[in-house]
Design a protein around this motif. Structure first.
Motif, PDB file in Angstrom:
ATOM      1  N   ASN A   1       0.813  -1.212   0.000  1.00 46.23           N
ATOM      2  CA  ASN A   1       0.000   0.000   0.000  1.00 46.23           C
ATOM      3  C   ASN A   1       0.846   1.262   0.000  1.00 46.23           C
ATOM      4  O   ASN A   1       0.453   2.281  -0.569  1.00 46.23           O
ATOM      5  CB  ASN A   1      -0.923   0.016   1.216  1.00 46.23           C
TER       6      ASN A   1
ATOM      7  N   TYR B   1      -2.308   1.890   5.450  1.00 44.84           N
ATOM      8  CA  TYR B   1      -1.796   2.800   4.430  1.00 44.84           C
ATOM      9  C   TYR B   1      -0.803   3.813   5.002  1.00 44.84           C
ATOM     10  O   TYR B   1       0.133   4.237   4.327  1.00 44.84           O
ATOM     11  CB  TYR B   1      -2.941   3.561   3.749  1.00 44.84           C
TER      12      TYR B   1
ATOM     13  N   ASP C   1      -6.344   0.190   9.349  1.00 42.87           N
ATOM     14  CA  ASP C   1      -7.796   0.054   9.451  1.00 42.87           C
ATOM     15  C   ASP C   1      -8.231  -0.463  10.818  1.00 42.87           C
ATOM     16  O   ASP C   1      -9.427  -0.422  11.145  1.00 42.87           O
ATOM     17  CB  ASP C   1      -8.312  -0.915   8.378  1.00 42.87           C
TER      18      ASP C   1
ATOM     19  N   ASN D   1      -6.321   6.499   8.164  1.00 38.06           N
ATOM     20  CA  ASN D   1      -5.959   6.503   6.745  1.00 38.06           C
ATOM     21  C   ASN D   1      -4.529   6.936   6.476  1.00 38.06           C
ATOM     22  O   ASN D   1      -3.935   6.513   5.483  1.00 38.06           O
ATOM     23  CB  ASN D   1      -6.910   7.421   5.972  1.00 38.06           C
ATOM     24  N   ASP D   2      -3.984   7.799   7.329  1.00 37.45           N
ATOM     25  CA  ASP D   2      -2.640   8.306   7.066  1.00 37.45           C
ATOM     26  C   ASP D   2      -2.027   8.823   8.352  1.00 37.45           C
ATOM     27  O   ASP D   2      -2.736   9.192   9.302  1.00 37.45           O
ATOM     28  CB  ASP D   2      -2.687   9.431   6.022  1.00 37.45           C
TER      29      ASP D   2
ATOM     30  N   SER E   1      -8.296  10.231  10.019  1.00 37.22           N
ATOM     31  CA  SER E   1      -9.164   9.065  10.079  1.00 37.22           C
ATOM     32  C   SER E   1     -10.500   9.311   9.390  1.00 37.22           C
ATOM     33  O   SER E   1     -10.890  10.457   9.130  1.00 37.22           O
ATOM     34  CB  SER E   1      -9.413   8.710  11.561  1.00 37.22           C
ATOM     35  N   ASP E   2     -11.196   8.214   9.137  1.00 37.26           N
ATOM     36  CA  ASP E   2     -12.568   8.304   8.649  1.00 37.26           C
ATOM     37  C   ASP E   2     -13.527   8.865   9.697  1.00 37.26           C
ATOM     38  O   ASP E   2     -14.688   9.129   9.394  1.00 37.26           O
ATOM     39  CB  ASP E   2     -13.060   6.920   8.213  1.00 37.26           C
TER      40      ASP E   2
ATOM     41  N   GLY F   1     -14.739  12.020   6.002  1.00 36.26           N
ATOM     42  CA  GLY F   1     -13.527  11.292   6.348  1.00 36.26           C
ATOM     43  C   GLY F   1     -12.301  12.028   5.835  1.00 36.26           C
ATOM     44  O   GLY F   1     -12.364  12.754   4.841  1.00 36.26           O
TER      45      GLY F   1
ATOM     46  N   ASN G   1      -8.363  11.577   4.515  1.00 36.74           N
ATOM     47  CA  ASN G   1      -7.547  10.518   3.925  1.00 36.74           C
ATOM     48  C   ASN G   1      -6.045  10.719   4.037  1.00 36.74           C
ATOM     49  O   ASN G   1      -5.294   9.737   3.992  1.00 36.74           O
ATOM     50  CB  ASN G   1      -7.898  10.361   2.441  1.00 36.74           C
ATOM     51  N   THR G   2      -5.579  11.956   4.155  1.00 36.73           N
ATOM     52  CA  THR G   2      -4.136  12.182   4.077  1.00 36.73           C
ATOM     53  C   THR G   2      -3.761  13.450   4.829  1.00 36.73           C
ATOM     54  O   THR G   2      -4.582  14.369   4.968  1.00 36.73           O
ATOM     55  CB  THR G   2      -3.692  12.263   2.598  1.00 36.73           C
TER      56      THR G   2
ATOM     57  N   ALA H   1     -12.097  13.128   1.994  1.00 33.67           N
ATOM     58  CA  ALA H   1     -12.836  12.254   1.103  1.00 33.67           C
ATOM     59  C   ALA H   1     -13.861  13.024   0.281  1.00 33.67           C
ATOM     60  O   ALA H   1     -14.321  12.551  -0.758  1.00 33.67           O
ATOM     61  CB  ALA H   1     -13.526  11.158   1.902  1.00 33.67           C
TER      62      ALA H   1
ATOM     63  N   ASN I   1      -6.570  11.400  -2.195  1.00 34.68           N
ATOM     64  CA  ASN I   1      -5.886  10.230  -1.664  1.00 34.68           C
ATOM     65  C   ASN I   1      -4.495  10.523  -1.129  1.00 34.68           C
ATOM     66  O   ASN I   1      -3.974   9.757  -0.317  1.00 34.68           O
ATOM     67  CB  ASN I   1      -5.793   9.154  -2.757  1.00 34.68           C
TER      68      ASN I   1
END
Length: 390
Positions: free
Chosen positions: A110, A152, A169, A199-200, A215-216, A241, A243-244, A260, A288
């Motif tokens: 990933n 990830y 996750d 997520n990151d 996080s989401d 959410g 993502n990065t 997101a 992403n």
């Protein structure tokens, strides 16, 4: 009688239009198709000058085979035309990439990242949440299992060698001392770091003990590795959410997150619990990956599921625009790279060559590209007139 609704251009039509305009937008751009998509890309710092006075370079890639083949961490070689040859019309480099070394992994890779202190040491996190640390010089691998699910987030500490940060996750964040054997390593785990998948993660650029996670659960959190406790929380309620995350290499307090929902939120870490300093809109789908430029203050690149990489200039926030310019996006939207035909999964600024990036997407294609001088000189006599673009 109502007017007909204009047809939405197909992905192929958009790609062909991008190809026609490449000569105006880039110093160079190369496309290399891979057998399997790579979810990760990073320029390696090692580079040298060859006999043609061009630059021999290397790029880190992975594989995502969906269980249909062996997965690998890959090192690929490429060549970049030097600034001197660009200016003089000297020999042009062949920037297509060629895989020169690969290392087996137990699942899809990933993310892969090179250690700042030793470019021969590369860490990966895979679809099982496992971490592998490869030494490309000795062909050895050390295996760690700090997580129980897909991961990830991966980030090396640039101040403390061998300290590796990861997120998964399983909703946890972990700090692993990779200098120890896997059965002796002290994995400092923040088990209840978030209420949804992480997520990151990223270490702070200047402060050796501070890191961030997103996080989401729609939050970004800052942590102190000495206490393993959260020191600040930032929320983006309409994000769907986060993502990065990326920290500025020029400002101690500035960081940005990609959502997101397709927006970028810029924060001051001294002001937790408040709305972002600024939100940037330009992507139409989830972001992403984002990364601050290591060379130019206030420059951010973001990659999205909408097939675009956008370069942003924070210093242009709030600038006045002509109406026709405003139709192209906010003033801080500096450039859009529209050559991918599927969602962008990762990107990387070249550490030794300004305005040069690598990006990968689900279309199995790696792009290497350098922003053109005509774009950088926008507003000068050398800028590209809008009516020149097709």
């Amino acid at each position: 009688m109502s007017e007909p609704i204009p047809e939405t251009p197909s992905v192929q039509d958009e790609y062909e239009l991008w190809k026609k305009n490449c000569r105006y937008m880039y110093e160079f751009v190369s496309e290399t198709a891979l057998t399997w998509p790579s979810l990760t890309v990073q320029w390696l710092p090692q580079h040298s000058t060859n006999a043609d006075n061009n630059i021999d370079a290397r790029v880190l890639l992975g594989t995502h085979t969906s269980g249909q083949d062996q997965n690998y961490l890959k090192i690929a070689s490429t060549e970049l035309t030097s600034d001197a040859n660009l200016a003089s019309g000297g020999p042009k480099a062949n920037a297509r990439i060629k895989v020169v070394k690969k290392f087996a992994n137990d699942a899809e890779i990933n993310r892969g990242r090179v250690q700042p202190q030793d470019p021969n040491v590369i860490a990966t996190i895979n679809g099982n949440g496992e971490i592998d640390v490869y030494n490309t010089e000795t062909d050895t691998r050390n295996h760690f299992i700090p997580h129980t699910e897909n991961g990830y987030g991966l980030s090396w500490n640039r101040h403390k060698q061998n300290w590796l940060l990861s997120g998964s996750d399983d909703r946890s964040v972990a700090v692993t001392d990779t200098s120890l054997a896997s059965d002796k390593s002290t994995i400092v785990k923040v088990a209840d770091s978030h209420t949804d998948i992480v997520n990151d993660v990223s270490w702070h650029y200047f402060d050796a003990d501070v890191f961030g996670s997103v996080s989401d659960d729609k939050t970004a959190k800052l942590w102190d590795s000495r206490t393993q406790k959260s020191t600040a929380q930032f929320e983006v309620p309409d994000s769907q959410g986060i993502n990065t995350i990326g920290f500025s290499p020029f400002s101690h307090n500035l960081f940005a997150v990609g959502n997101a929902s397709g927006t970028i939120s810029v924060f001051d870490r001294r002001k937790p619990g408040q709305y972002p300093l600024h939100s940037m809109m330009g992507h139409s789908e989830a972001i992403n990956m984002l990364e601050f430029s290591p060379h130019n203050d206030g420059i951010i690149a973001s990659g999205s599921s909408d097939r675009r990489v956008i370069i942003w200039d924070l210093f242009k926030i709030g600038e006045e625009q002509q109406q026709e310019d405003a139709e192209d996006g906010a003033p801080e939207l500096f450039m859009m790279h529209a050559g991918h035909t599927a969602g962008v999964t990762d990107l990387s600024w070249c550490p030794y060559r300004p305005w040069t990036l690598a990006s990968v997407a689900d279309d199995n294609v790696v792009h290497l590209w350098q922003v053109g001088q005509k774009i950088l000189n926008e507003g000068s006599d050398d800028a590209v007139a809008d009516d020149e673009l097709e």
